[in-house]
Design a protein around this motif. Structure first.
Motif, PDB file in Angstrom:
ATOM      1  N   HIS A  61      10.158  11.908  -8.535  1.00 30.05           N
ATOM      2  CA  HIS A  61       8.692  12.526  -8.382  1.00 30.05           C
ATOM      3  C   HIS A  61       8.096  12.265  -7.291  1.00 30.05           C
ATOM      4  CE1 HIS A  61       8.676  13.264 -12.747  1.00 30.05           C
ATOM      5  NE2 HIS A  61       8.760  11.933 -13.120  1.00 30.05           N
ATOM      6  N   THR A  62       8.582  11.041  -6.675  1.00 32.82           N
ATOM      7  CA  THR A  62       8.279  11.191  -4.867  1.00 32.82           C
ATOM      8  C   THR A  62       8.624  12.220  -4.032  1.00 32.82           C
ATOM      9  OG1 THR A  62       8.091   8.650  -5.091  1.00 32.82           O
ATOM     10  CG2 THR A  62       8.714   9.510  -2.951  1.00 32.82           C
ATOM     11  N   PHE A  63       9.809  12.475  -4.335  1.00 31.47           N
ATOM     12  CA  PHE A  63      10.488  13.759  -3.515  1.00 31.47           C
ATOM     13  C   PHE A  63       9.628  15.018  -3.883  1.00 31.47           C
ATOM     14  CE2 PHE A  63      13.060  17.636  -3.449  1.00 31.47           C
ATOM     15  CZ  PHE A  63      13.483  17.639  -1.989  1.00 31.47           C
ATOM     16  N   TYR A  64       9.213  15.213  -5.075  1.00 28.01           N
ATOM     17  CA  TYR A  64       8.359  16.459  -5.502  1.00 28.01           C
ATOM     18  C   TYR A  64       7.235  16.295  -5.112  1.00 28.01           C
ATOM     19  CZ  TYR A  64       5.837  19.949  -8.208  1.00 28.01           C
ATOM     20  OH  TYR A  64       5.018  20.591  -8.651  1.00 28.01           O
ATOM     21  N   LEU A  65       6.587  15.441  -4.624  1.00 29.09           N
ATOM     22  CA  LEU A  65       5.052  15.215  -4.391  1.00 29.09           C
ATOM     23  C   LEU A  65       5.084  15.300  -2.997  1.00 29.09           C
ATOM     24  CD1 LEU A  65       3.773  12.142  -6.542  1.00 29.09           C
ATOM     25  CD2 LEU A  65       2.831  14.467  -6.445  1.00 29.09           C
ATOM     26  N   ILE A  66       6.277  14.558  -2.116  1.00 29.85           N
ATOM     27  CA  ILE A  66       6.053  14.850  -0.766  1.00 29.85           C
ATOM     28  C   ILE A  66       6.338  16.291  -0.289  1.00 29.85           C
ATOM     29  CG2 ILE A  66       7.258  14.244   1.497  1.00 29.85           C
ATOM     30  CD1 ILE A  66       7.740  11.437   0.134  1.00 29.85           C
ATOM     31  N   ILE A  67       7.168  16.834  -0.820  1.00 30.27           N
ATOM     32  CA  ILE A  67       7.585  18.446  -0.488  1.00 30.27           C
ATOM     33  C   ILE A  67       6.523  19.292  -1.063  1.00 30.27           C
ATOM     34  CG2 ILE A  67      10.044  18.187  -0.140  1.00 30.27           C
ATOM     35  CD1 ILE A  67      10.364  19.982  -2.518  1.00 30.27           C
TER      36      ILE A  67
END
Length: 509
Positions: free
Chosen positions: A383-389
């Motif tokens: 979810h961190t990856f998704y939120l950042i990109i």
């Protein structure tokens, strides 16, 4: 509880838009609502250059609709501006009086230069470009500005845009060779009358507004670009020219289905791109840079921060803003991990191929590594990856954004390679190697505060004899959890860094 909500209404020539911004109790800013209605005001001017009463009534109805949306959000302040179509209409005083009396809103009629200034502010607060030319092709006007050292130097507003030139040169949405030649001549003559425009060749032409964003979307669909954002998307003059010719030859019926092109822009996109290309060639620009922000964003910054609307550090402002939008992440733990990982990166910088950028990447990744936990702790890295990109971190290229997201969500070398494969054209082997090294360094910093109690008050780190010695000079407690965590990742760390991390408690000195 929100502290402030601001509504920005932009009465443009092609469309009328609303954006509602919110300042959260944590001090972060975000857009919480938005609406857009196609207007084509420049198209509706009568033979005397006036806007007819039925069109004014449509504007009134749209603005009252937007006011209801603002009321629903308990918006404390609404700022409404009108640009070229009303600016150029023969009955502009009558138009403004009717809108104001029937909506209760004061409408600011901004000049072309003011429009260019707000557009510049919106752009410069979202991109790290230092020198360039900025273009905003609206429905009834085109603003071009020169900026040097991130400051506006010159600006001009031309009295033509994609809607007005479609009306003048296009037949049934098509632009013949002769019509194109005449359109280009009109634009070139306008540029000739502004000598400063030709005195800065070799700079990027940064584009804001719907025409340029549509160009970016279409090109990304055309080349099957793996990253969804058009903000900060670079494009060569040749690539834009190829797409322009392709679109110009397509009949309207077929153009409707062109990937990335919205239906309400089908007939005005070719004249809009013709303006863009002509100015690109006339000023001798190096390449295009597409910007996802503009006039409305500039108005927001000018309203929210009237004394200092221009941000000093756009990247860290947006990183901290994103972190503040996810207050579920444990702030003291995140700050401790950030301190430790910056200390370790500084020590090991010489072992990295891109040491200076590595400091920025690890700073961003460590600040944001826990934001995904607000969605689901057990899978927070995904979810961190998704939120950042998918959150606009300003000042970063698409490649840099991906690198930061991969470091923040790092689990293993294999998983990183799997994700990176999807974004292959954007990431090199060196980038992936850097992600893996910095990702394990972040894991080590997290391990050094695994109890999330900030037990290590001061850390001394040195490297010798193939070991990374981590001495807790000041610590509260026995650091039992931290010792175990450091041991568990030491093999992976050694494979990538050639160093075995060893943690010493104060009594082990």
């Amino acid at each position: 509880m929100t502290e402030q909500r601001i509504g920005i209404i932009d009465i443009g020539s092609n469309s009328i838009r609303l954006v509602v911004y919110e300042r959260t109790s944590g001090g972060a800013h975000r857009v919480i609502d938005g609406s857009k209605r196609a207007a084509r005001l420049s198209e509706h001017l009568d033979e005397n250059g006036a806007l007819p009463d039925e069109v004014i009534q449509q504007i009134v109805d749209m603005i009252n609709h937007f006011r209801l949306i603002c009321a629903h959000h308990k918006t404390g302040l609404i700022r409404a501006v009108a640009t070229a179509a009303i600016r150029n209409s023969a009955n502009r005083s009558h138009v403004l009086e009717r809108i104001e009396s029937e909506t209760g809103l004061a409408i600011e009629l901004i000049s072309g230069e003011e429009e260019a200034g707000y557009g510049f502010l919106g752009m410069i607060n979202s991109m790290s470009v230092t020198d360039g030319l900025l273009i905003d092709i609206g429905g009834g006007s085109t603003e071009v500005s020169l900026f040097r050292n991130r400051s506006l130097v010159e600006a001009v507003s031309f009295p033509f845009g994609c809607v007005s030139l479609t009306r003048q040169f296009s037949k049934g949405g098509m632009l013949s060779d002769q019509a194109l030649k005449e359109l280009e001549q009109l634009v070139e003559q306008a540029v000739q009358r502004q000598p400063w425009l030709k005195q800065s060749p070799g700079l990027p032409l940064v584009g804001v507004g719907g025409t340029v964003r549509a160009l970016g979307k279409m090109h990304q669909a055309y080349v099957k670009y793996p990253f969804e954002s058009t903000h900060n998307y670079p494009l060569t003059g040749e690539a834009a020219g190829e797409l322009f010719e392709l679109l110009r030859k397509l009949p309207i019926g077929k153009r409707k289905n062109f990937p990335g092109l919205s239906k309400d822009r089908v007939d005005i996109i070719v004249p809009g791109l013709a303006i863009l290309r002509t100015i690109f060639r006339a000023v001798g620009a190096s390449h295009y840079l597409i910007c996802g922000t503009g006039l409305r964003d500039g108005l927001f910054y000018a309203t929210r921060f009237p004394d200092r609307p221009r941000l000093d550090d756009i990247t860290m402002y947006s990183v901290n803003n994103l972190a503040a939008l996810h207050p579920e992440a444990p702030m003291q733990h995140t700050a401790q991990v950030n301190r430790i990982v910056l200390q370790l990166t500084g020590l090991l910088k010489a072992r990295l191929s891109d040491g200076d950028n590595a400091m920025l990447f690890i700073d961003i990744a460590s600040t944001l590594h826990r934001i995904g936990a607000g969605i689901d702790y057990y899978d927070y890295k995904r979810h961190t990856f998704y939120l950042i990109i998918n959150s606009r971190l300003n000042g970063l290229s698409h490649r840099e954004l991906l690198i930061c997201a991969l470091i923040a969500s790092y689990k293993s070398k294999n998983r990183t390679k799997q994700i990176a494969a999807y974004y292959r054209p954007l990431l090199s082997e060196e980038d992936i190697a850097l992600v893996c090294k910095l990702g394990t360094l972040l894991q080590l910093a997290i391990a050094l505060d695994r109890s999330e109690t900030q037990a290590i008050g001061k850390l001394e780190a040195t490297e010798s004899d193939g070991k990374l010695h981590l001495r807790a000079v000041r610590a509260s407690g026995a650091l039992g959890v931290e010792h175990k965590e450091v041991d568990s990742i030491s093999d992976d760390f050694k494979k990538l860094w050639g160093l075995t991390p060893i943690l010493y408690s104060p009594e082990q000195r």
